[in-house]
Motif scaffolding. Structure first.
Motif, PDB file in Angstrom:
ATOM      1  N   ASP A   1     -61.988 -48.961   9.757  1.00 49.41           N
ATOM      2  CA  ASP A   1     -61.970 -49.349  11.297  1.00 49.41           C
ATOM      3  C   ASP A   1     -60.245 -49.634  11.772  1.00 49.41           C
ATOM      4  O   ASP A   1     -59.728 -49.144  12.608  1.00 49.41           O
ATOM      5  CB  ASP A   1     -62.705 -49.981  11.880  1.00 49.41           C
ATOM      6  CG  ASP A   1     -64.211 -49.654  11.924  1.00 49.41           C
ATOM      7  OD1 ASP A   1     -64.212 -48.407  11.648  1.00 49.41           O
ATOM      8  OD2 ASP A   1     -65.173 -50.542  11.982  1.00 49.41           O
ATOM      9  N   ILE A   2     -59.826 -50.697  10.945  1.00 51.17           N
ATOM     10  CA  ILE A   2     -58.666 -51.196  11.057  1.00 51.17           C
ATOM     11  C   ILE A   2     -57.275 -50.230  10.917  1.00 51.17           C
ATOM     12  O   ILE A   2     -56.682 -50.137  11.443  1.00 51.17           O
ATOM     13  CB  ILE A   2     -58.187 -52.658  10.368  1.00 51.17           C
ATOM     14  CG1 ILE A   2     -59.484 -53.723  10.878  1.00 51.17           C
ATOM     15  CG2 ILE A   2     -56.842 -53.080  10.250  1.00 51.17           C
ATOM     16  CD1 ILE A   2     -59.223 -54.880  10.180  1.00 51.17           C
ATOM     17  N   THR A   3     -57.484 -49.666   9.770  1.00 51.99           N
ATOM     18  CA  THR A   3     -56.387 -48.827   9.331  1.00 51.99           C
ATOM     19  C   THR A   3     -56.486 -47.458   9.458  1.00 51.99           C
ATOM     20  O   THR A   3     -55.444 -46.767   9.541  1.00 51.99           O
ATOM     21  CB  THR A   3     -56.288 -48.905   7.787  1.00 51.99           C
ATOM     22  OG1 THR A   3     -57.528 -48.340   6.968  1.00 51.99           O
ATOM     23  CG2 THR A   3     -56.270 -50.252   7.119  1.00 51.99           C
ATOM     24  N   GLU A   4     -57.679 -46.794   9.696  1.00 54.87           N
ATOM     25  CA  GLU A   4     -57.595 -45.199  10.009  1.00 54.87           C
ATOM     26  C   GLU A   4     -57.373 -44.671   8.787  1.00 54.87           C
ATOM     27  O   GLU A   4     -56.646 -43.593   8.671  1.00 54.87           O
ATOM     28  CB  GLU A   4     -57.061 -44.786  11.206  1.00 54.87           C
ATOM     29  CG  GLU A   4     -57.709 -45.595  12.322  1.00 54.87           C
ATOM     30  CD  GLU A   4     -57.251 -44.883  13.777  1.00 54.87           C
ATOM     31  OE1 GLU A   4     -56.226 -44.410  13.612  1.00 54.87           O
ATOM     32  OE2 GLU A   4     -57.535 -45.454  14.806  1.00 54.87           O
ATOM     33  N   GLY A   5     -57.461 -45.345   7.534  1.00 51.22           N
ATOM     34  CA  GLY A   5     -56.833 -44.899   6.308  1.00 51.22           C
ATOM     35  C   GLY A   5     -58.100 -43.793   5.632  1.00 51.22           C
ATOM     36  O   GLY A   5     -59.179 -43.688   6.423  1.00 51.22           O
ATOM     37  N   LYS A   6     -57.634 -43.262   4.669  1.00 53.48           N
ATOM     38  CA  LYS A   6     -58.360 -42.365   3.932  1.00 53.48           C
ATOM     39  C   LYS A   6     -59.337 -43.164   2.923  1.00 53.48           C
ATOM     40  O   LYS A   6     -58.584 -43.588   1.744  1.00 53.48           O
ATOM     41  CB  LYS A   6     -57.651 -41.167   3.114  1.00 53.48           C
ATOM     42  CG  LYS A   6     -57.540 -40.106   4.319  1.00 53.48           C
ATOM     43  CD  LYS A   6     -56.448 -38.895   3.442  1.00 53.48           C
ATOM     44  CE  LYS A   6     -55.130 -39.384   3.329  1.00 53.48           C
ATOM     45  NZ  LYS A   6     -54.355 -38.109   2.809  1.00 53.48           N
ATOM     46  N   MET A   7     -60.435 -43.499   3.044  1.00 56.57           N
ATOM     47  CA  MET A   7     -61.059 -44.404   2.342  1.00 56.57           C
ATOM     48  C   MET A   7     -61.632 -43.819   0.626  1.00 56.57           C
ATOM     49  O   MET A   7     -62.502 -42.624   0.931  1.00 56.57           O
ATOM     50  CB  MET A   7     -62.285 -45.249   2.982  1.00 56.57           C
ATOM     51  CG  MET A   7     -61.832 -45.912   4.210  1.00 56.57           C
ATOM     52  SD  MET A   7     -60.782 -47.018   3.886  1.00 56.57           S
ATOM     53  CE  MET A   7     -61.552 -48.285   2.880  1.00 56.57           C
ATOM     54  N   LYS A   8     -61.232 -44.202  -0.266  1.00 54.91           N
ATOM     55  CA  LYS A   8     -61.973 -44.158  -1.660  1.00 54.91           C
ATOM     56  C   LYS A   8     -63.251 -45.166  -1.748  1.00 54.91           C
ATOM     57  O   LYS A   8     -63.023 -46.178  -1.076  1.00 54.91           O
ATOM     58  CB  LYS A   8     -61.116 -44.074  -2.602  1.00 54.91           C
ATOM     59  CG  LYS A   8     -60.052 -43.470  -2.721  1.00 54.91           C
ATOM     60  CD  LYS A   8     -60.744 -41.894  -3.238  1.00 54.91           C
ATOM     61  CE  LYS A   8     -59.578 -41.036  -3.805  1.00 54.91           C
ATOM     62  NZ  LYS A   8     -60.177 -39.876  -4.402  1.00 54.91           N
ATOM     63  N   ASP A   9     -64.266 -44.850  -2.529  1.00 57.98           N
ATOM     64  CA  ASP A   9     -65.263 -45.715  -2.784  1.00 57.98           C
ATOM     65  C   ASP A   9     -64.762 -46.894  -3.232  1.00 57.98           C
ATOM     66  O   ASP A   9     -64.063 -46.913  -4.424  1.00 57.98           O
ATOM     67  CB  ASP A   9     -66.306 -44.986  -3.618  1.00 57.98           C
ATOM     68  CG  ASP A   9     -67.377 -43.943  -2.819  1.00 57.98           C
ATOM     69  OD1 ASP A   9     -67.189 -44.014  -1.746  1.00 57.98           O
ATOM     70  OD2 ASP A   9     -67.851 -43.065  -3.607  1.00 57.98           O
ATOM     71  N   GLY A  10     -65.464 -48.050  -2.863  1.00 63.52           N
ATOM     72  CA  GLY A  10     -64.904 -49.614  -3.371  1.00 63.52           C
ATOM     73  C   GLY A  10     -65.365 -49.769  -4.506  1.00 63.52           C
ATOM     74  O   GLY A  10     -66.523 -49.079  -4.981  1.00 63.52           O
ATOM     75  N   PHE A  11     -65.115 -50.780  -5.160  1.00 61.59           N
ATOM     76  CA  PHE A  11     -65.595 -51.431  -6.201  1.00 61.59           C
ATOM     77  C   PHE A  11     -66.001 -52.825  -5.857  1.00 61.59           C
ATOM     78  O   PHE A  11     -65.046 -53.625  -5.434  1.00 61.59           O
ATOM     79  CB  PHE A  11     -64.694 -51.296  -7.424  1.00 61.59           C
ATOM     80  CG  PHE A  11     -65.143 -51.877  -8.823  1.00 61.59           C
ATOM     81  CD1 PHE A  11     -66.071 -51.352  -9.507  1.00 61.59           C
ATOM     82  CD2 PHE A  11     -64.271 -53.072  -9.071  1.00 61.59           C
ATOM     83  CE1 PHE A  11     -66.318 -51.990 -10.869  1.00 61.59           C
ATOM     84  CE2 PHE A  11     -64.731 -53.735 -10.299  1.00 61.59           C
ATOM     85  CZ  PHE A  11     -65.681 -53.135 -11.109  1.00 61.59           C
TER      86      PHE A  11
END
Ligand SMILES: Cc1cc2nc3c(=O)[nH]c(=O)nc-3n(C[C@H](O)[C@H](O)[C@H](O)COP(=O)(O)O)c2cc1C
Length: 95
Positions: free
Chosen positions: A56-66
């Motif tokens: 929400d904050i970055t509008e980045g392309k998210m990869k699955d987190g760890f």
């Protein structure tokens, strides 16, 4: 920041959330369109909702987190290394 396309962002899970310094970082830069790879240590809550918060904050392309228990990260290095390797493979960073 212009020199970076992919950011690995790591933090401890505090109260189901991220430490404020992570918010400072995310809000300090325009990370829109960057590939963002979150990871955390925790005491049982995993990533909580931090992935969607970062998105929400970055509008980045998210990869699955760890997420890994802090105790595992500290006391069981072999398991930690294997889990990290599996995650990086699933996210396509290593073969
Ligand atoms: C103030 C504080 C709040 C925490 N809240 C949570 C939490 O809500 N959920 C969770 O799984 N772990 C929680 N933890 C545990 C931390 O995530 C865990 O201790 C940390 O990831 C391990 O890194 P460390 O060795 O630097 O503490 C909390 C720890 C602290 C100090």
């Amino acid at each position: 920041m212009d020199n970076y396309d992919t950011l690995f962002i790591g933090y401890p899970n505090w109260w189901g959330d991220m430490p404020m310094i992570i918010y400072n970082f995310l809000e300090r830069y325009n990370l829109s369109g960057k590939t963002i790879v979150p990871f955390c240590t925790h005491g049982g809550s995993g990533l909580s909702n931090t992935e969607s918060t970062i998105a929400d904050i970055t509008e980045g392309k998210m990869k699955d987190g760890f997420a890994i228990p802090g105790t595992t990260a500290q006391n069981d290095r072999d398991t930690a290394r294997n889990n990290v390797t599996d995650w990086l493979r699933e996210d396509g960073f290593i073969e």
